[in-house]
Design a protein around this motif. Structure first.
Motif, mmCIF file in Angstrom:
data_model
loop_
_atom_site.group_PDB
_atom_site.id
_atom_site.type_symbol
_atom_site.label_atom_id
_atom_site.label_comp_id
_atom_site.label_asym_id
_atom_site.label_seq_id
_atom_site.Cartn_x
_atom_site.Cartn_y
_atom_site.Cartn_z
ATOM 1 N N LEU A 120 0.837 -1.204 0.000
ATOM 2 C CA LEU A 120 0.000 0.000 0.000
ATOM 3 C C LEU A 120 0.869 1.250 0.000
ATOM 4 C CD1 LEU A 120 -2.757 1.311 0.103
ATOM 5 C CD2 LEU A 120 -2.763 1.017 2.591
ATOM 6 N N SER A 121 1.980 1.218 0.733
ATOM 7 C CA SER A 121 2.900 2.353 0.721
ATOM 8 C C SER A 121 3.484 2.565 -0.669
ATOM 9 C CB SER A 121 4.023 2.133 1.736
ATOM 10 O OG SER A 121 3.550 2.248 3.057
ATOM 11 N N VAL A 122 3.810 1.464 -1.369
ATOM 12 C CA VAL A 122 4.330 1.559 -2.734
ATOM 13 C C VAL A 122 3.317 2.240 -3.642
ATOM 14 C CG1 VAL A 122 4.920 0.209 -4.791
ATOM 15 C CG2 VAL A 122 5.911 -0.388 -2.585
ATOM 16 N N SER A 125 1.943 9.568 -5.895
ATOM 17 C CA SER A 125 2.448 10.917 -5.614
ATOM 18 C C SER A 125 3.636 11.264 -6.501
ATOM 19 C CB SER A 125 2.840 11.017 -4.141
ATOM 20 O OG SER A 125 3.443 12.259 -3.873
ATOM 21 N N SER A 126 4.666 10.417 -6.489
ATOM 22 C CA SER A 126 5.893 10.724 -7.226
ATOM 23 C C SER A 126 5.687 10.633 -8.727
ATOM 24 C CB SER A 126 7.013 9.776 -6.789
ATOM 25 O OG SER A 126 6.692 8.434 -7.120
ATOM 26 N N PHE A 134 12.080 10.467 4.751
ATOM 27 C CA PHE A 134 12.023 10.615 3.298
ATOM 28 C C PHE A 134 10.652 11.111 2.843
ATOM 29 C CE2 PHE A 134 15.540 7.345 3.329
ATOM 30 C CZ PHE A 134 16.515 8.237 2.916
ATOM 31 N N THR A 135 9.572 10.596 3.440
ATOM 32 C CA THR A 135 8.249 11.076 3.041
ATOM 33 C C THR A 135 8.058 12.539 3.443
ATOM 34 O OG1 THR A 135 7.345 10.099 5.082
ATOM 35 C CG2 THR A 135 7.100 8.838 3.056
ATOM 36 N N ALA A 136 8.594 12.926 4.600
ATOM 37 C CA ALA A 136 8.512 14.338 5.007
ATOM 38 C C ALA A 136 9.244 15.226 4.015
ATOM 39 C CB ALA A 136 9.098 14.511 6.405
ATOM 40 N N ALA A 150 0.269 10.052 3.072
ATOM 41 C CA ALA A 150 -0.519 8.841 3.323
ATOM 42 C C ALA A 150 0.326 7.579 3.186
ATOM 43 C CB ALA A 150 -1.706 8.786 2.361
ATOM 44 N N ALA A 151 1.374 7.631 2.331
ATOM 45 C CA ALA A 151 2.261 6.475 2.180
ATOM 46 C C ALA A 151 2.974 6.145 3.478
ATOM 47 C CB ALA A 151 3.285 6.748 1.079
ATOM 48 N N LEU A 152 3.074 7.130 4.363
ATOM 49 C CA LEU A 152 3.729 6.925 5.652
ATOM 50 C C LEU A 152 2.877 6.092 6.603
ATOM 51 C CD1 LEU A 152 5.915 7.611 7.781
ATOM 52 C CD2 LEU A 152 4.721 9.774 8.168
ATOM 53 N N LEU A 153 1.553 6.209 6.511
ATOM 54 C CA LEU A 153 0.673 5.577 7.487
ATOM 55 C C LEU A 153 0.801 4.052 7.538
ATOM 56 C CD1 LEU A 153 -2.527 7.772 7.018
ATOM 57 C CD2 LEU A 153 -0.806 7.909 8.825
ATOM 58 N N PRO A 154 0.755 3.341 6.398
ATOM 59 C CA PRO A 154 0.886 1.879 6.504
ATOM 60 C C PRO A 154 2.199 1.446 7.144
ATOM 61 C CG PRO A 154 0.103 2.518 4.323
ATOM 62 C CD PRO A 154 0.531 3.769 5.017
ATOM 63 N N MET A 155 3.288 2.159 6.827
ATOM 64 C CA MET A 155 4.586 1.805 7.396
ATOM 65 C C MET A 155 4.646 2.125 8.884
ATOM 66 S SD MET A 155 6.606 0.514 5.034
ATOM 67 C CE MET A 155 8.297 0.877 5.482
ATOM 68 N N ALA A 156 4.052 3.247 9.268
ATOM 69 C CA ALA A 156 4.111 3.666 10.670
ATOM 70 C C ALA A 156 3.237 2.794 11.565
ATOM 71 C CB ALA A 156 3.689 5.123 10.794
ATOM 72 N N LEU A 157 2.138 2.280 11.017
ATOM 73 C CA LEU A 157 1.172 1.533 11.822
ATOM 74 C C LEU A 157 1.343 0.019 11.741
ATOM 75 C CD1 LEU A 157 -2.035 3.642 11.032
ATOM 76 C CD2 LEU A 157 -0.566 3.768 13.051
ATOM 77 N N THR A 158 2.247 -0.452 10.884
ATOM 78 C CA THR A 158 2.424 -1.902 10.792
ATOM 79 C C THR A 158 2.954 -2.463 12.107
ATOM 80 O OG1 THR A 158 3.490 -3.703 9.565
ATOM 81 C CG2 THR A 158 4.767 -1.688 9.860
ATOM 82 N N THR A 159 2.478 -3.654 12.432
ATOM 83 C CA THR A 159 2.936 -4.319 13.657
ATOM 84 C C THR A 159 4.106 -5.253 13.399
ATOM 85 O OG1 THR A 159 1.295 -6.070 13.319
ATOM 86 C CG2 THR A 159 0.653 -4.195 14.716
#
Length: 406
Positions: free
Chosen positions: A12-14, A20-21, A76-78, A169-178
């Motif tokens: 999902l992050s990809v 975006s890019s 990097f996303t920031a 939004a690409a940051l959210l899946p990476m930040a919230l993964t367990t």
């Protein structure tokens, strides 16, 4: 379904990152036209993106080693979001070039983190399926990103804000993964001459692949505007190129496994010359004809990098594959830095068709060099052909075992 679900956050992050890019390049080109930037300045923006991409490929493994995967991805996303949001604050092509360096660093850095994470988690049994899903996510999002230009208003806050939102939004899946963060991988040594030593033709093919794809994707909207396409038609024009390239992967891979890869590379370049010259000279094409030529152009040029990569790996040992992939990426990045600016200068001097004339000349050189290399040495035993994404210096780790014959 276990495999895609286990990596759902990464995939999902990809997708969000690519939306975006992939959208900022054509949006910058159309916005530049709207704001009165010169063609050369618009090309400079595309080249700046690949300067940032190269920096990101080199820097990201070091940052991961210092702060970890998730924090590096956040940084990097920031950086990418800052680059996107700054566009409409400072209206200047040279300031935009600095912003595009930032977004280029973001793209390379985020892909490096994702690919390092994938490489640490997959096994030999799941590697092939994981890479298949990864390619579909990446190319599908790339195709959708080209279509965004049809709905984004050029030189508007809301357009760049939307792309920044996707980047964040690409940051959210990476930040919230367990999932537990893996150990940081060792950075492959960057040995550009390894590609030249194993296959000079493959190194040249990587440069010509960049000449084709980087110039088209970064300044293709200028060509579309020059031949009278509307915004939604420019979006379809760019998407047709990506779709043609995606459709070519399987049949070209089959040919590359069946015949001498140098011969396949030569005939692909011959076809690319034909499609480029036809597009450059047939100025009275209908809109449908322009779309068809874009698809044929993608069909003939997009697989060049993967065939070149496969040919280089035929001459490499197993323990060289990661560094060889990084070396080929280096040559692609060098070509991609130069190509958009060179194309834009030629277009400003000789008109929009000069883009395709430049590509035709590059492929003509590759044809001649390919014939010379065929006479220089016989073909080697073949490795497996795989589609080679141009995403990070670590992509070779994911594909290493896929190239080995069973």
């Amino acid at each position: 379904m276990r495999l895609p679900l286990s990596f759902a956050a990464l995939f999902l992050s990809v997708i969000l990152l690519q939306l975006s890019s992939g959208g900022v390049g054509p949006l910058d080109a159309i916005s530049g036209i709207t704001l009165g930037f010169s063609t050369a300045q618009i090309g400079m923006l595309g080249s700046a993106h690949f300067v940032g991409f190269f920096i990101g490929c080199w820097w990201s493994p070091r940052l991961m080693g210092s702060v970890g995967h998730a924090r590096a991805f956040s940084a990097f996303t920031a950086l990418g979001a800052i680059g996107l949001l700054s566009h409409m604050i400072v209206i200047d092509p040279y300031a935009w070039a600095i912003m595009r360096i930032a977004t280029g660093v973001c793209v390379a850095g985020c892909y490096t983190v994702i690919e390092a994470w994938l490489n640490a988690e997959v096994t030999n049994e799941t590697r092939g399926r994981t890479m298949g899903i990864y390619r579909i996510a990446d190319m599908g999002a790339s195709l959708a990103a080209q279509l965004l230009i049809g709905v984004l208003t050029p030189a508007a806050y809301v357009s760049y804000n939307l792309l920044a939102l996707l980047c964040c939004a690409a940051l959210l899946p990476m930040a919230l993964t367990t999932r537990r963060q893996p150990a940081t991988p060792d950075m492959p040594r960057l040995r550009p001459m390894l590609a030249v030593h194993r296959s000079p033709l493959a190194a040249a093919g990587a440069v010509v692949a960049a000449l084709s794809s980087a110039s088209f994707r970064m300044v293709g909207p200028v060509y579309g505007q020059g031949v009278g396409l509307a915004l939604d038609q420019i979006a379809l024009f760019l998407a047709a190129f990506v779709a043609g390239g995606a459709l070519a992967q399987y049949p070209v891979g089959w040919l590359a496994d069946k015949f001498d890869r140098r011969l396949v590379l030569i005939w692909l370049s011959v076809a690319a010359i034909g499609s480029s010259l036809a597009t450059a000279t047939l100025t009275e094409l209908s809109t449908t004809g322009v779309m068809l030529m874009a698809a044929i152009f993608g069909l003939t040029t997009f697989p060049i990098y993967s065939v070149s990569s496969a040919h280089a790996h035929d001459f490499a040992s197993s323990d060289e594959r990661v560094e060889l992939s990084a070396a080929l990426m280096f040559w692609f990045a060098c070509g991609a830095i130069a190509a958009p600016y060179l194309a834009s200068v030629l277009m400003s001097l000789y008109g929009p068709p000069a883009l395709f004339s430049m590509v035709a000349v590059g492929h003509a050189g590759l044809v001649v060099f390919g014939v010379i290399r065929m006479r220089a040495r016989p073909a080697a035993a073949k490795t497996n052909y795989v589609y080679a994404p141009r995403t990070s210096f670590l992509i070779g780790r994911l594909m290493r075992s896929s190239r080995e014959k069973d």
